[in-house]
Design a protein around this motif. Structure first.
Motif, PDB file in Angstrom:
ATOM      1  N   TYR A   1       0.840  -1.194   0.000  1.00  0.00           N
ATOM      2  CA  TYR A   1       0.000   0.000   0.000  1.00  0.00           C
ATOM      3  C   TYR A   1       0.877   1.247   0.000  1.00  0.00           C
ATOM      4  CZ  TYR A   1      -4.244  -2.658   1.109  1.00  0.00           C
ATOM      5  OH  TYR A   1      -5.318  -3.515   1.071  1.00  0.00           O
ATOM      6  N   ASP A   2       0.412   2.295  -0.655  1.00  0.00           N
ATOM      7  CA  ASP A   2       1.068   3.592  -0.644  1.00  0.00           C
ATOM      8  C   ASP A   2       0.027   4.601  -0.166  1.00  0.00           C
ATOM      9  OD1 ASP A   2       2.776   5.732  -1.008  1.00  0.00           O
ATOM     10  OD2 ASP A   2       2.562   5.777  -3.182  1.00  0.00           O
ATOM     11  N   ASP A   3       0.234   5.189   0.992  1.00  0.00           N
ATOM     12  CA  ASP A   3      -0.735   6.102   1.613  1.00  0.00           C
ATOM     13  C   ASP A   3      -2.105   5.451   1.756  1.00  0.00           C
ATOM     14  OD1 ASP A   3       1.044   8.228   2.021  1.00  0.00           O
ATOM     15  OD2 ASP A   3       0.696   8.992  -0.006  1.00  0.00           O
ATOM     16  N   GLY A   4      -2.112   4.167   2.092  1.00  0.00           N
ATOM     17  CA  GLY A   4      -3.361   3.459   2.332  1.00  0.00           C
ATOM     18  C   GLY A   4      -4.096   3.004   1.086  1.00  0.00           C
ATOM     19  N   VAL A   5      -3.450   3.113  -0.082  1.00  0.00           N
ATOM     20  CA  VAL A   5      -4.106   2.764  -1.346  1.00  0.00           C
ATOM     21  C   VAL A   5      -3.170   1.895  -2.186  1.00  0.00           C
ATOM     22  CG1 VAL A   5      -5.053   3.709  -3.503  1.00  0.00           C
ATOM     23  CG2 VAL A   5      -5.392   4.937  -1.360  1.00  0.00           C
ATOM     24  N   ILE A   6      -3.736   0.898  -2.850  1.00  0.00           N
ATOM     25  CA  ILE A   6      -2.991   0.114  -3.839  1.00  0.00           C
ATOM     26  C   ILE A   6      -3.925  -0.152  -5.021  1.00  0.00           C
ATOM     27  CG2 ILE A   6      -3.524  -2.147  -2.863  1.00  0.00           C
ATOM     28  CD1 ILE A   6      -0.597  -2.921  -3.616  1.00  0.00           C
ATOM     29  N   VAL A   7      -3.370  -0.081  -6.223  1.00  0.00           N
ATOM     30  CA  VAL A   7      -4.163  -0.220  -7.444  1.00  0.00           C
ATOM     31  C   VAL A   7      -3.632  -1.391  -8.257  1.00  0.00           C
ATOM     32  CG1 VAL A   7      -4.930   0.932  -9.560  1.00  0.00           C
ATOM     33  CG2 VAL A   7      -4.506   2.282  -7.495  1.00  0.00           C
ATOM     34  N   PHE A   8      -4.556  -2.221  -8.739  1.00  0.00           N
ATOM     35  CA  PHE A   8      -4.216  -3.311  -9.644  1.00  0.00           C
ATOM     36  C   PHE A   8      -4.999  -3.128 -10.941  1.00  0.00           C
ATOM     37  CE2 PHE A   8      -3.494  -5.142  -5.440  1.00  0.00           C
ATOM     38  CZ  PHE A   8      -2.234  -5.688  -5.594  1.00  0.00           C
ATOM     39  N   ALA A   9      -4.355  -3.433 -12.055  1.00  0.00           N
ATOM     40  CA  ALA A   9      -5.014  -3.324 -13.362  1.00  0.00           C
ATOM     41  C   ALA A   9      -4.773  -4.604 -14.150  1.00  0.00           C
ATOM     42  CB  ALA A   9      -4.482  -2.127 -14.130  1.00  0.00           C
ATOM     43  N   LYS A  10      -5.826  -5.096 -14.777  1.00  0.00           N
ATOM     44  CA  LYS A  10      -5.729  -6.289 -15.610  1.00  0.00           C
ATOM     45  C   LYS A  10      -6.157  -5.923 -17.023  1.00  0.00           C
ATOM     46  CE  LYS A  10      -7.423 -11.011 -16.139  1.00  0.00           C
ATOM     47  NZ  LYS A  10      -6.226 -11.433 -16.754  1.00  0.00           N
ATOM     48  N   PRO A  11      -5.235  -6.012 -17.983  1.00  0.00           N
ATOM     49  CA  PRO A  11      -5.609  -5.743 -19.380  1.00  0.00           C
ATOM     50  C   PRO A  11      -6.659  -6.742 -19.860  1.00  0.00           C
ATOM     51  CG  PRO A  11      -3.225  -5.856 -19.104  1.00  0.00           C
ATOM     52  CD  PRO A  11      -3.833  -6.351 -17.827  1.00  0.00           C
ATOM     53  N   LYS A  12      -7.626  -6.241 -20.606  1.00  0.00           N
ATOM     54  CA  LYS A  12      -8.663  -7.102 -21.168  1.00  0.00           C
ATOM     55  C   LYS A  12      -8.445  -7.307 -22.664  1.00  0.00           C
ATOM     56  CE  LYS A  12     -12.874  -6.523 -19.648  1.00  0.00           C
ATOM     57  NZ  LYS A  12     -14.158  -5.935 -19.272  1.00  0.00           N
TER      58      LYS A  12
END
Length: 180
Positions: free
Chosen positions: A147-158
């Protein structure tokens, strides 16, 4: 004049009813797509289970479209969950400038580690800068992210293909399920 006023009120009421029903249908479709996306994300990478189980909340954007040629953008609609329950809807907007070409569709999920991070998102105060890159998910790939500042982002290409070295950021708008 009374008939004109009554006709205006009736027309406005009908317009609101049709608009509300159409928006409810769109929201229901996004919710169904978000649930399908969650299953696919967890099936493709079981390490995400811990994020879904242990985060304060998360937002799933099942269909984010992005594209660009020097100037680019992205947008998508999503569902916001708190403690595993739907609490609202969100939309994502992104504008960026830089070396980029192409277009793609992705699924994006944002996890909120703390209640403060989730509340920032709900209040429209969370903006992901260019430095906050999403962790790209590929089937069977190992996840080693924090986490970075309480947030984490994941992305999956479609689908699609995009080369991107740009500067920009993502902005979000949130609507509580109580206000829909």
């Amino acid at each position: 004049m009374k008939n004109f006023r009554d006709m205006c009120i009736l027309s406005f009421t009908l317009f609101l009813t049709v608009t509300t029903n159409a928006q409810e249908k769109v929201d229901q479709e996004v919710m169904a797509d978000a649930e399908k996306a969650k299953v696919i994300l967890q099936t493709d990478n079981d390490k995400l289970d811990g994020y879904f189980e242990n985060s304060t909340g998360y937002a799933i954007f099942p269909n984010v479209g992005e594209g660009g040629l020097i100037i680019g953008g992205a947008s998508g609609n999503g569902v916001v969950y708190e403690n595993g329950e739907v609490v609202g809807m969100a939309d994502l907007k992104k504008v960026d400038v830089g070396l980029q070409a192409g277009g793609q569709a992705i699924t994006q999920v944002i996890f909120f580690e703390t209640e403060e991070a989730l509340n920032e998102f709900k209040q429209g105060e969370l903006e992901l800068s260019a430095e906050a890159k999403a962790v790209a998910l590929h089937e069977g790939a190992s996840i080693d992210a924090n986490y970075d500042d309480g947030v984490i982002v994941f992305a999956k290409p479609k689908k699609g293909l995009m080369a991107d070295v740009s500067v920009g950021g993502q902005k979000f708008d949130y609507t509580s399920i109580d206000n829909l």
